[in-house]
Scaffold this motif. Sequence first.
Motif, mmCIF file in Angstrom:
data_model
loop_
_atom_site.group_PDB
_atom_site.id
_atom_site.type_symbol
_atom_site.label_atom_id
_atom_site.label_comp_id
_atom_site.label_asym_id
_atom_site.label_seq_id
_atom_site.Cartn_x
_atom_site.Cartn_y
_atom_site.Cartn_z
ATOM 1 N N LEU A 1 -18.494 43.152 8.039
ATOM 2 C CA LEU A 1 -17.774 42.856 6.804
ATOM 3 C C LEU A 1 -18.594 41.923 5.912
ATOM 4 N N LYS A 2 -19.307 40.995 6.512
ATOM 5 C CA LYS A 2 -20.149 40.076 5.746
ATOM 6 C C LYS A 2 -21.148 40.848 4.888
ATOM 7 N N HIS A 3 -21.825 41.821 5.491
ATOM 8 C CA HIS A 3 -22.815 42.593 4.752
ATOM 9 C C HIS A 3 -22.154 43.576 3.785
ATOM 10 N N LEU A 4 -21.004 44.124 4.170
ATOM 11 C CA LEU A 4 -20.291 45.029 3.277
ATOM 12 C C LEU A 4 -19.863 44.307 2.007
ATOM 13 N N VAL A 5 -19.294 43.118 2.156
ATOM 14 C CA VAL A 5 -18.867 42.324 0.997
ATOM 15 C C VAL A 5 -20.059 42.005 0.103
ATOM 16 N N ALA A 6 -21.168 41.611 0.696
ATOM 17 C CA ALA A 6 -22.358 41.279 -0.088
ATOM 18 C C ALA A 6 -22.860 42.482 -0.875
ATOM 19 N N GLN A 7 -22.855 43.645 -0.244
ATOM 20 C CA GLN A 7 -23.350 44.846 -0.912
ATOM 21 C C GLN A 7 -22.422 45.296 -2.037
ATOM 22 N N ILE A 8 -21.114 45.231 -1.802
ATOM 23 C CA ILE A 8 -20.162 45.618 -2.845
ATOM 24 C C ILE A 8 -20.259 44.657 -4.029
ATOM 25 N N ASN A 9 -20.323 43.371 -3.765
ATOM 26 C CA ASN A 9 -20.414 42.399 -4.855
ATOM 27 C C ASN A 9 -21.705 42.568 -5.647
ATOM 28 N N ALA A 10 -22.789 42.944 -4.962
ATOM 29 C CA ALA A 10 -24.071 43.146 -5.642
ATOM 30 C C ALA A 10 -24.018 44.318 -6.612
ATOM 31 N N GLU A 11 -23.121 45.265 -6.353
ATOM 32 C CA GLU A 11 -22.981 46.426 -7.236
ATOM 33 C C GLU A 11 -22.318 46.065 -8.567
ATOM 34 N N ALA A 12 -21.587 44.954 -8.595
ATOM 35 C CA ALA A 12 -20.879 44.513 -9.809
ATOM 36 C C ALA A 12 -20.057 45.657 -10.398
ATOM 37 N N ILE A 13 -19.178 46.217 -9.587
ATOM 38 C CA ILE A 13 -18.373 47.381 -9.987
ATOM 39 C C ILE A 13 -17.295 46.957 -10.968
ATOM 40 N N THR A 14 -17.234 47.628 -12.088
ATOM 41 C CA THR A 14 -16.222 47.347 -13.099
ATOM 42 C C THR A 14 -14.875 47.912 -12.666
ATOM 43 N N ILE A 15 -13.840 47.087 -12.763
ATOM 44 C CA ILE A 15 -12.485 47.515 -12.437
ATOM 45 C C ILE A 15 -11.594 47.231 -13.634
ATOM 46 N N SER A 16 -10.479 47.953 -13.716
ATOM 47 C CA SER A 16 -9.581 47.753 -14.855
ATOM 48 C C SER A 16 -8.132 47.954 -14.435
ATOM 49 N N TYR A 17 -7.266 47.253 -15.155
ATOM 50 C CA TYR A 17 -5.832 47.378 -14.939
ATOM 51 C C TYR A 17 -5.158 47.159 -16.284
ATOM 52 N N GLY A 18 -4.568 48.207 -16.833
ATOM 53 C CA GLY A 18 -4.004 48.118 -18.173
ATOM 54 C C GLY A 18 -5.090 47.806 -19.187
ATOM 55 N N ASP A 19 -4.876 46.763 -19.968
ATOM 56 C CA ASP A 19 -5.856 46.357 -20.978
ATOM 57 C C ASP A 19 -6.858 45.347 -20.445
ATOM 58 N N THR A 20 -6.760 45.027 -19.162
ATOM 59 C CA THR A 20 -7.631 44.010 -18.564
ATOM 60 C C THR A 20 -8.731 44.669 -17.746
ATOM 61 N N SER A 21 -9.945 44.164 -17.877
ATOM 62 C CA SER A 21 -11.049 44.679 -17.070
ATOM 63 C C SER A 21 -11.840 43.500 -16.507
ATOM 64 N N GLY A 22 -12.597 43.773 -15.459
ATOM 65 C CA GLY A 22 -13.403 42.732 -14.835
ATOM 66 C C GLY A 22 -14.363 43.356 -13.854
ATOM 67 N N VAL A 23 -14.943 42.535 -13.008
ATOM 68 C CA VAL A 23 -15.890 42.989 -11.996
ATOM 69 C C VAL A 23 -15.324 42.647 -10.625
#
Length: 229
Positions: free
Chosen positions: A178-200
């Motif tokens: 999980l440590k490496h999985l979290v690091a790899q996902i965070n490194a991707e900086a994946i954009t997420i959105s909910y309604g009018d709000t977006s973030g990483v």
Amino acid sequence: MDTERTYSFTTYDEVISNILQRVAPATVLDVGAGSGKYGRMVRSLFPGAWITALEPDRESIIAHGLNDVYDEVLEIGAQALIEQHPRRTFDVVIMGDVIEHMRKSEGVDIIDFLTYRSSYILIVTPEAMIINASPWYLGHISAWSSADFANHTNWASDQLGQMQLFILRGYQTEALSLKHLVAQINAEAITISYGDTSGVCDLTQVRTTHTITDTRADGTSDTWGWRAN
């Protein structure tokens, strides 16, 4: 088909897909399969994976052709899975927009059960989203937040607006810590959105340090500890 039976938020779809690609599961359980969104996602990524749907609503199974999406469809609820399939194990369990439809005790029970029987449990659930519906299981009847996973030994989470993602590390052998999985996902900086709000997506991992003391009959003892990865 009543869409409130099967609606699934898309906030974390890309994150879930990214996790699946990195973990490369051979067996997947989709709890509350609904329209089969996650089954189709897994199938597109890993055509040879064995995908099981847990879906007690026959209307959804027929309307969405779940028997054509999954290798098997268990037309039972969470409690029946515990009682009828105690020997089943899975690389990944997905619980997308479903746990809030369960009684809290049932949700806790199925998470505990699957922690022993999976490598990863991926949970997507809204916080403080009021949906009152009939039959009762179409509405939101239990509230979930980070506090509910405080006793879990190794997990990660992210939240945007009302939408939450929890990744629980199960006790089965993992392809990637999980440590490496979290690091790899965070490194991707994946954009997420909910309604009018977006973030990483910025996952935060919580790990528990365990200490065990073994006291002998003569009063002497040994103490050792470990920390989950």
